[in-house]
Structure formats: C-alpha cells, structure tokens
Scaffold this motif. Structure first.
Motif, short mmCIF file in Angstrom:
data_model
loop_
_atom_site.label_atom_id
_atom_site.label_comp_id
_atom_site.label_asym_id
_atom_site.label_seq_id
_atom_site.Cartn_x
_atom_site.Cartn_y
_atom_site.Cartn_z
N TYR A 1 -1.26 -2.27 -4.34
CA TYR A 1 -0.58 -2.95 -5.45
C TYR A 1 -0.40 -4.43 -5.13
CZ TYR A 1 0.91 1.92 -6.14
OH TYR A 1 0.96 3.28 -6.29
N GLY B 1 3.16 5.41 -10.21
CA GLY B 1 2.07 4.65 -9.61
C GLY B 1 1.80 3.31 -10.28
N LYS C 1 -3.26 -2.95 -9.76
CA LYS C 1 -3.41 -1.92 -8.73
C LYS C 1 -4.86 -1.55 -8.56
CE LYS C 1 -2.54 2.06 -11.74
NZ LYS C 1 -1.65 3.20 -11.97
N SER C 2 -5.16 -1.03 -7.39
CA SER C 2 -6.48 -0.52 -7.07
C SER C 2 -6.32 0.91 -6.57
CB SER C 2 -7.15 -1.38 -5.99
OG SER C 2 -8.38 -0.79 -5.59
N THR C 3 -7.15 1.78 -7.08
CA THR C 3 -7.13 3.19 -6.63
C THR C 3 -8.29 3.49 -5.69
OG1 THR C 3 -8.39 3.87 -8.58
CG2 THR C 3 -5.97 3.96 -8.75
N ASN C 4 -9.09 2.44 -5.35
CA ASN C 4 -10.25 2.67 -4.48
C ASN C 4 -10.32 1.63 -3.36
OD1 ASN C 4 -11.07 0.42 -5.89
ND2 ASN C 4 -12.82 1.41 -6.89
N TRP D 1 -9.89 -3.40 -9.62
CA TRP D 1 -8.47 -3.62 -9.94
C TRP D 1 -8.25 -3.40 -11.42
CZ3 TRP D 1 -5.00 -4.42 -6.10
CH2 TRP D 1 -5.52 -4.72 -4.84
N THR D 2 -7.05 -2.94 -11.76
CA THR D 2 -6.68 -2.78 -13.16
C THR D 2 -6.48 -4.16 -13.79
OG1 THR D 2 -4.32 -2.71 -12.64
CG2 THR D 2 -5.50 -0.59 -12.73
N TYR E 1 0.05 9.18 -5.50
CA TYR E 1 -0.46 7.80 -5.54
C TYR E 1 -0.84 7.28 -4.16
CZ TYR E 1 1.82 8.69 -9.92
OH TYR E 1 2.18 9.29 -11.09
N CYS F 1 0.85 -1.19 0.00
CA CYS F 1 0.00 0.00 0.00
C CYS F 1 0.89 1.24 0.00
CB CYS F 1 -0.89 0.02 1.23
SG CYS F 1 -1.96 -1.40 1.37
N ASP F 2 0.50 2.24 -0.75
CA ASP F 2 1.23 3.49 -0.78
C ASP F 2 0.67 4.41 0.29
OD1 ASP F 2 2.35 5.99 -1.29
OD2 ASP F 2 2.32 5.71 -3.45
N GLN G 1 -3.13 4.01 -2.98
CA GLN G 1 -3.22 2.93 -3.96
C GLN G 1 -2.72 1.62 -3.35
OE1 GLN G 1 -3.19 5.29 -8.16
NE2 GLN G 1 -1.39 4.09 -7.74
#
Length: 185
Positions: free
Chosen positions: A23, A103, A41-44, A49-50, A18, A11-12, A21
C-alpha cells in the motif's frame, strides 16, 4: 507553502486475506486549495497498481495533508492519520483517522482531535505524524500548534472494546532511556 508530506509505503504480512498486498498513501492536489489523501495498492508485489482512491470522504474543495499509514499485522486493517480542514472555511485544522477493513477498497473517516488548531507559516509545523496498530489497538500521534508552541498528542483507540481515549492527561514523568530501540519511555 511547502511540500505536503511524503508518501508512506506499508506491506500486509498479517494472516488476513490481504496478506502480501503493498500500500502507498500520499497527499495529492486535486486543484488549488484542494489536497486529498490518496491510496494505491498492489496485489502482485508492486508489478501493477490500482488507480488512486480518495481516502478522505468529505466534499471536494477542502484541504487534507501530512498523512501517515500503518497496517495492523494481526488483522490486516489499514489506518491512515492525517490533518483535515473539511469542517471549516479558514485554516482551522482537525486530525482524522481513516480505517479500512477490506484491504483498502473502502475507508471510513473519524475525527480524533478534541478541538481544531490553526497552523501558521512563521512556525515550522512539519509532518510530525505517525500511527501504529496491533490487534485492534491503534495509536496515532500528531503535532498541534497553539500560538507559537507545538505539542505532540496521541490517542489510544481500541476497536476490540470500543474505547476511545484521547491523550489529554499528562504523563507523571519523562525519562530519556538508552537510545535503542526507542529513547523515550
């Protein structure tokens, strides 16, 4: 021959753009004798996930395995250390680090081992890799098999000064200290 390493999650929590996010890096099969290092990665917070991104930037058909990942909590850069056979037609293996400064949208790869080695099935090689980073100073560790002997190597990679020194010098002594938080000094 055996499992190709476990996935790793980071986690960032840096103050970078970023922050927050999540990962995941892992090794995945693209076909026989073609394992790649993948990244999502997930931004939420893990709700979405991407699609998987291929981290190793070589041509298809080569083996990469046993990844480990860290996030530099000062600047948000992502580093993944992994074993790589892109330069050989046999089982000769190098150690690479992939770096992302955006990111996890893109990665650059660079070799950190000084010479290749050949893992053999009769000696448990294991996924003895790890990597840590803070403020541009990156410290990967990895195992190297020479004959039937396993060595653990490290490098100090300093992106703030451009210095890259592989760990080819021996410590003057080894000590076993109190086992918290780390028994090795």
């Amino acid at each position: 021959y055996r499992a190709n390493g476990m996935p790793v999650t980071c986690c960032d929590i840096s103050q970078s753009p970023y922050r927050g996010q999540v990962y995941i890096a892992y090794s995945d099969s693209a076909g026989p004798s073609d394992h790649d290092i993948k990244f999502v990665k997930s931004t939420n917070g893990g709700l979405n996930w991407t699609s998987p991104l291929r981290v190793n930037n070589d041509a298809a058909g080569k083996e990469q395995f046993f990844p480990w990942m860290t996030v530099d909590q000062k600047n948000g850069h992502i580093y993944i250390v992994f074993y790589d056979r892109r330069n050989y037609s046999n089982s000769a293996t190098d150690v690479y680090v992939a770096k992302s400064t955006n990111g996890g949208s893109t990665f650059t790869n660079f070799v950190i081992s000084e010479s290749p080695f050949v893992p053999v099935g009769s000696v448990f090689f294991g996924d003895y890799t790890n990597i840590t980073a803070y403020n541009g100073r990156v410290r990967p560790i990895w195992a190297r098999l020479q004959g039937n002997s396993i060595s653990v190597l490290t490098a100090i990679i300093d992106f703030s000064s451009g210095v890259n020194s592989n760990g080819n010098t021996m410590p003057s002594e080894f000590k076993l200290e109190q086992n918290f938080p780390n028994p090795f000094n």
